[in-house]
Design an enzyme around this catalytic site. Structure first.
Site, short mmCIF file in Angstrom:
data_model
loop_
_atom_site.label_atom_id
_atom_site.label_comp_id
_atom_site.label_asym_id
_atom_site.label_seq_id
_atom_site.Cartn_x
_atom_site.Cartn_y
_atom_site.Cartn_z
N ARG A 1 34.65 58.04 90.88
CA ARG A 1 34.90 58.25 92.64
C ARG A 1 35.29 57.18 93.33
O ARG A 1 35.30 56.63 94.34
CB ARG A 1 34.28 59.36 92.92
CG ARG A 1 34.64 60.96 91.82
CD ARG A 1 34.63 62.08 92.53
NE ARG A 1 35.08 63.27 91.61
CZ ARG A 1 33.96 63.66 90.93
NH1 ARG A 1 32.67 63.46 90.39
NH2 ARG A 1 34.34 64.21 90.15
N GLY B 1 52.03 63.07 96.03
CA GLY B 1 52.04 62.22 94.11
C GLY B 1 51.30 63.51 93.65
O GLY B 1 52.26 64.83 94.12
N ARG C 1 41.54 57.99 89.97
CA ARG C 1 41.07 57.63 88.94
C ARG C 1 41.29 57.08 87.96
O ARG C 1 42.41 57.94 87.46
CB ARG C 1 39.25 58.34 88.37
CG ARG C 1 38.38 57.84 90.06
CD ARG C 1 36.63 58.55 89.18
NE ARG C 1 37.24 60.36 89.18
CZ ARG C 1 35.75 60.72 88.73
NH1 ARG C 1 35.17 60.15 87.80
NH2 ARG C 1 36.35 61.87 88.81
N THR D 1 41.58 63.52 99.21
CA THR D 1 40.78 62.04 98.68
C THR D 1 39.58 61.66 98.63
O THR D 1 38.56 61.47 99.40
CB THR D 1 41.96 61.05 99.79
OG1 THR D 1 43.21 61.25 100.14
CG2 THR D 1 41.82 59.20 99.44
N HIS E 1 30.41 65.10 96.50
CA HIS E 1 31.40 65.41 95.62
C HIS E 1 31.10 64.35 94.29
O HIS E 1 31.95 63.59 94.37
CB HIS E 1 32.39 65.24 95.69
CG HIS E 1 33.98 65.68 94.75
ND1 HIS E 1 33.93 66.51 94.13
CD2 HIS E 1 35.32 64.55 94.48
CE1 HIS E 1 34.88 66.69 92.96
NE2 HIS E 1 35.41 65.67 93.52
#
Ligand code: TXD
Length: 318
Positions: A88, A11, A82, A119, A175
């Site tokens: 997330r 992607g 998202r 991911t 994160h």
């Protein structure tokens, strides 16, 4: 013998990874995606730029793990990004299912690869990936800290009008909103950031604002894009990790690594400074944290642990 680099997910980030890796000639590239047309189309498109940019690597696209066999490096972006307003963590259940499937494929075909997971929600997904695949913990690592640190350094450089090369810092921990900008380890042209505040180069309020903007760095871009999330800086960050491994550069990089005792933390993945060389994550660097950094780091670890507990409720096999 050329390196074989597989990108699972073709992607926004996967395509950018492929382009950057081709330009740097780090190895032959396999783009893997369940949407095999995207993988094949992007591989062909980038390959057709070889005469322009003069790189000499092979690119191909597939949806078969067999074609990715014996990869040296695997970078995983398979999953959904998202949408505006999502955190997330909201991606947990869907991306957990995807990473379980990816882990099976990778374990079967490239058990010796250095696996970089991108991911989201990153810390929990990379931890699940390692548990599902049972690959050695030093060969499974997550990309987030390089991106978060890069955002923080960029914002500081804009505020202080100082080139990014002159600024050193580290953003560690999970994160997410609990990530920790290590201010005691932030240097502006060699000067500690606290000294810059004392000398009036930057106000405490502005510094706090920049720390918060870094935490929300992903959401800010999601809001602009409306569809999808950041991909240029995340891809650049993933490539830095892959290159340090493939060239045995032993770079000191903030990554989501398996922590087992360091910083008083056991058996969890979160952002810490690590050395990446030919053996993967070769060492976790233990910084001396001040009280505030230590408390914030602990809070961040707790946030990751809580989200992993939620993941275990979704899949008790974890
Ligand atoms: O710092 C970080 N780690 C984050 C990570 C920075 C930015 C974005 N972050 C996350 O990366 C984001 O929240 C997503 O979870 C991933 C990938 O983001 P990207 O923007 O690349 O998402 P895309 O463009 O939707 O690409 C995902 C691709 C898409 O082509 C799907 O068809 C594919 O993943 N996909 C799969 N590939 C293989 N196998 C399976 N099962 C699969 N499911 C979806």
């Amino acid at each position: 013998m050329k390196n074989k680099i597989t990108l699972i997910g073709a992607g926004q980030i996967g395509g950018t990874l492929a382009h950057l890796i081709a330009l740097k000639e780090l190895g032959d590239i396999i783009l893997f995606d369940v949407a095999s047309g995207i993988a094949k189309g992007k591989a062909l498109d980038i390959a057709q730029s070889a005469p322009v940019n003069g790189f000499n690597v092979k690119l191909s696209g597939t949806d078969k793990y067999e074609d990715t066999k014996d990869s040296d490096v695997i970078i995983i972006t398979a999953g959904v990004p998202r949408k505006p307003g999502m955190t997330r963590d909201d991606l947990l259940s869907i991306n957990l299912k995807i990473i379980k499937e990816v882990a099976e494929g990778v374990k079967k075909t490239s058990p010796n690869a250095f696996v970089i997971c991108i991911t989201n929600p990153l810390d929990v997904i990379v931890m699940a990936l390692q548990k599902y695949s049972n690959l050695p913990t030093n060969k499974v690592v997550g990309m987030a800290g390089i991106l978060d640190s890069s955002r923080f350094i960029y914002f500081l450089s804009q505020e202080l009008k100082i080139p990014v090369q002159k600024i050193k810092s580290l953003v560690l921990g999970g994160h997410g909103d609990s990530m920790v900008a290590m201010l005691d380890h932030t240097f502006i042209d060699g000067k500690k950031i606290h000294q810059c505040v004392d000398e009036g180069m930057i106000s405490k309020n502005k510094l706090d604002e920049i720390v918060n903007r870094t935490k929300k760095g992903g959401a800010e871009i999601v809001k602009y894009l409306e569809k999808g999330s950041a991909f240029y800086a995340p891809a650049a960050s993933g490539v830095e990790m892959a290159e340090s491994y493939l060239k045995d550069l032993k770079k000191h990089l903030p990554c989501a690594a398996h922590i087992n005792g360091q910083y008083g933390v056991k058996d969890i993945y979160a952002g810490v400074p690590v050395v990446i060389g030919k053996n993967g994550v070769e060492k976790i660097i233990e910084l001396k944290l001040n009280k505030e950094e230590e408390n914030n780091f602990k809070k961040s670890i707790k946030a990751v642990q809580e989200l992993f507990d939620a993941a275990k409720k979704i899949d008790p096999t974890l």
